[in-house]
Design a protein around this motif. Structure first.
Motif, PDB file in Angstrom:
ATOM      1  N   TYR A 149      20.581  34.039  29.741  1.00  0.00           N
ATOM      2  CA  TYR A 149      22.022  33.985  29.550  1.00  0.00           C
ATOM      3  C   TYR A 149      22.415  32.578  29.088  1.00  0.00           C
ATOM      4  CZ  TYR A 149      21.971  38.458  31.921  1.00  0.00           C
ATOM      5  OH  TYR A 149      21.707  39.772  32.241  1.00  0.00           O
ATOM      6  N   PHE A 150      22.390  32.387  27.771  1.00  0.00           N
ATOM      7  CA  PHE A 150      22.698  31.064  27.250  1.00  0.00           C
ATOM      8  C   PHE A 150      23.499  31.173  25.957  1.00  0.00           C
ATOM      9  CE2 PHE A 150      18.307  32.253  26.100  1.00  0.00           C
ATOM     10  CZ  PHE A 150      18.381  32.250  24.712  1.00  0.00           C
ATOM     11  N   SER A 151      24.261  30.121  25.677  1.00  0.00           N
ATOM     12  CA  SER A 151      25.094  30.048  24.477  1.00  0.00           C
ATOM     13  C   SER A 151      24.271  29.522  23.307  1.00  0.00           C
ATOM     14  CB  SER A 151      26.271  29.112  24.728  1.00  0.00           C
ATOM     15  OG  SER A 151      25.802  27.781  24.942  1.00  0.00           O
ATOM     16  N   SER A 152      24.870  29.492  22.127  1.00  0.00           N
ATOM     17  CA  SER A 152      24.170  28.970  20.951  1.00  0.00           C
ATOM     18  C   SER A 152      23.850  27.487  21.124  1.00  0.00           C
ATOM     19  CB  SER A 152      25.017  29.184  19.690  1.00  0.00           C
ATOM     20  OG  SER A 152      26.296  28.583  19.843  1.00  0.00           O
ATOM     21  N   ASP A 153      24.756  26.738  21.779  1.00  0.00           N
ATOM     22  CA  ASP A 153      24.480  25.316  22.029  1.00  0.00           C
ATOM     23  C   ASP A 153      23.299  25.148  22.984  1.00  0.00           C
ATOM     24  OD1 ASP A 153      26.527  24.495  20.401  1.00  0.00           O
ATOM     25  OD2 ASP A 153      27.986  24.266  22.016  1.00  0.00           O
ATOM     26  N   GLU A 154      23.274  25.967  24.010  1.00  0.00           N
ATOM     27  CA  GLU A 154      22.165  25.915  24.967  1.00  0.00           C
ATOM     28  C   GLU A 154      20.866  26.357  24.302  1.00  0.00           C
ATOM     29  OE1 GLU A 154      24.021  26.837  29.325  1.00  0.00           O
ATOM     30  OE2 GLU A 154      24.228  28.432  27.838  1.00  0.00           O
ATOM     31  N   SER A 155      20.974  27.273  23.341  1.00  0.00           N
ATOM     32  CA  SER A 155      19.782  27.735  22.616  1.00  0.00           C
ATOM     33  C   SER A 155      19.112  26.572  21.899  1.00  0.00           C
ATOM     34  CB  SER A 155      20.168  28.826  21.607  1.00  0.00           C
ATOM     35  OG  SER A 155      19.057  29.232  20.851  1.00  0.00           O
ATOM     36  N   SER A 156      19.909  25.700  21.310  1.00  0.00           N
ATOM     37  CA  SER A 156      19.367  24.523  20.620  1.00  0.00           C
ATOM     38  C   SER A 156      18.639  23.602  21.597  1.00  0.00           C
ATOM     39  CB  SER A 156      20.491  23.753  19.923  1.00  0.00           C
ATOM     40  OG  SER A 156      21.096  24.542  18.928  1.00  0.00           O
ATOM     41  N   LYS A 157      19.193  23.473  22.806  1.00  0.00           N
ATOM     42  CA  LYS A 157      18.559  22.625  23.820  1.00  0.00           C
ATOM     43  C   LYS A 157      17.226  23.224  24.277  1.00  0.00           C
ATOM     44  CE  LYS A 157      22.945  20.773  25.557  1.00  0.00           C
ATOM     45  NZ  LYS A 157      23.888  20.710  26.705  1.00  0.00           N
ATOM     46  N   ILE A 158      17.191  24.547  24.403  1.00  0.00           N
ATOM     47  CA  ILE A 158      15.938  25.225  24.783  1.00  0.00           C
ATOM     48  C   ILE A 158      14.897  24.990  23.705  1.00  0.00           C
ATOM     49  CG2 ILE A 158      14.863  27.471  25.202  1.00  0.00           C
ATOM     50  CD1 ILE A 158      17.629  28.384  26.281  1.00  0.00           C
ATOM     51  N   CYS A 159      15.325  25.133  22.455  1.00  0.00           N
ATOM     52  CA  CYS A 159      14.410  24.905  21.330  1.00  0.00           C
ATOM     53  C   CYS A 159      13.870  23.479  21.358  1.00  0.00           C
ATOM     54  CB  CYS A 159      15.151  25.184  20.017  1.00  0.00           C
ATOM     55  SG  CYS A 159      14.150  24.971  18.533  1.00  0.00           S
ATOM     56  N   ASP A 160      14.753  22.509  21.606  1.00  0.00           N
ATOM     57  CA  ASP A 160      14.328  21.106  21.663  1.00  0.00           C
ATOM     58  C   ASP A 160      13.330  20.876  22.799  1.00  0.00           C
ATOM     59  OD1 ASP A 160      15.909  20.437  19.516  1.00  0.00           O
ATOM     60  OD2 ASP A 160      17.590  19.721  20.722  1.00  0.00           O
ATOM     61  N   GLU A 161      13.579  21.533  23.934  1.00  0.00           N
ATOM     62  CA  GLU A 161      12.669  21.372  25.075  1.00  0.00           C
ATOM     63  C   GLU A 161      11.286  21.927  24.749  1.00  0.00           C
ATOM     64  OE1 GLU A 161      12.866  21.840  29.858  1.00  0.00           O
ATOM     65  OE2 GLU A 161      13.507  23.610  28.730  1.00  0.00           O
ATOM     66  N   ILE A 162      11.248  23.090  24.090  1.00  0.00           N
ATOM     67  CA  ILE A 162       9.966  23.690  23.720  1.00  0.00           C
ATOM     68  C   ILE A 162       9.246  22.801  22.705  1.00  0.00           C
ATOM     69  CG2 ILE A 162       8.886  25.670  22.562  1.00  0.00           C
ATOM     70  CD1 ILE A 162      11.091  27.419  23.811  1.00  0.00           C
TER      71      ILE A 162
END
Length: 257
Positions: A149-162
């Protein structure tokens, strides 16, 4: 264990086209070995585990169809796919489900010190799933995890973490087609890793949803068990006869050409 891996990648002649979707036709263990070889070579691959419902979705959503066609591998996650391959006289030996493929990869990840990252489910469900994974594979390196359950902004942060963590395997359980679209949209940012959609696998890993008993799975009746225990799936199950009719129609039309 490294030397026991089959040094084989899956070529085009190891695939079966069903309604324009290229399914791998190798046995499950060989497919897992193939993915492990990609990890060993620090390559990245996008795996879609497709059942008849997902194939039918490609007819409703052209953009999704292109994602499926551009993935690295599509596995036959559903007895309907196996039946269709036999109808076309191009038999696939067995189902390769997302859950079983993930569990096989986790087992090898623990032995080979590969790292994994999980995305999906509710926060409480994911935490239960990770706890159960640690209990089952105590030596497994979980690089990170995140609920679905994440927003598009949070999606970018997840991508950066990976990108920063560079896990060897990323399992995404957002439901289809959202999980495949998420992988596709972010795939270009990653240097290596196996990225695979796993649907509701974290619900099973958490213990909140039970898989069909082994006998039901052996008899290819897992779909019936799901329908009995989750009757809300009835409308989704209607895609199976539509899928098989479409395969039959395509075969008949091919025979008249």
């Amino acid at each position: 264990m490294e030397n026991t891996l089959r040094k084989i990648d899956i070529k085009n002649d190891d695939r079966v086209e069903i309604l324009n979707v290229p399914f791998v036709k190798t046995p499950k263990d060989q497919f897992i070995d193939t993915l492990l070889n990609h990890i060993k070579r620090k390559e990245k691959k996008f795996v879609i585990t497709a059942n008849p419902e997902i194939v039918m979705q490609t007819f409703k959503d052209p953009s999704f169809k292109q994602i499926v066609k551009q993935s690295s591998y599509v596995t036959p996650d559903g007895i309907g796919i196996v039946i269709a391959s036999k109808m076309l006289n191009k038999p696939i030996p067995e189902r390769i489900t997302g859950f079983e493929t993930m569990m096989g990869l986790l087992l090898h990840a623990e032995k080979k010190d590969h790292s994994v990252y999980f995305i999906g489910a509710k926060d409480t469900t994911m935490k239960k799933a990770v706890n159960n994974v640690h209990a089952r594979f105590p030596g497994l390196r979980v690089a990170g995890f995140r609920d679905g359950y994440f927003s598009s902004d949070e999606s970018s942060k997840i991508c950066d973490e990976i990108k920063q963590l560079q896990p060897d395997m990323v399992f995404v359980g957002l439901g289809s087609p959202r999980q495949e679209k998420w992988i596709y949209e972010n795939f270009k940012h990653f240097k290596k890793g196996i990225f695979m959609g796993v649907g509701g696998s974290f619900d099973v890993l958490s213990g909140e949803v039970k898989r069909a008993p082994r006998l039901w799975r052996k008899l290819n009746l897992e779909w019936m068990y799901r329908l009995i225990t989750q009757p809300w799936r009835f409308k989704r199950m209607l895609e199976l006869p539509k899928f098989l009719f479409k395969v039959f129609k395509e075969k008949a039309e091919a025979g008249t050409r």
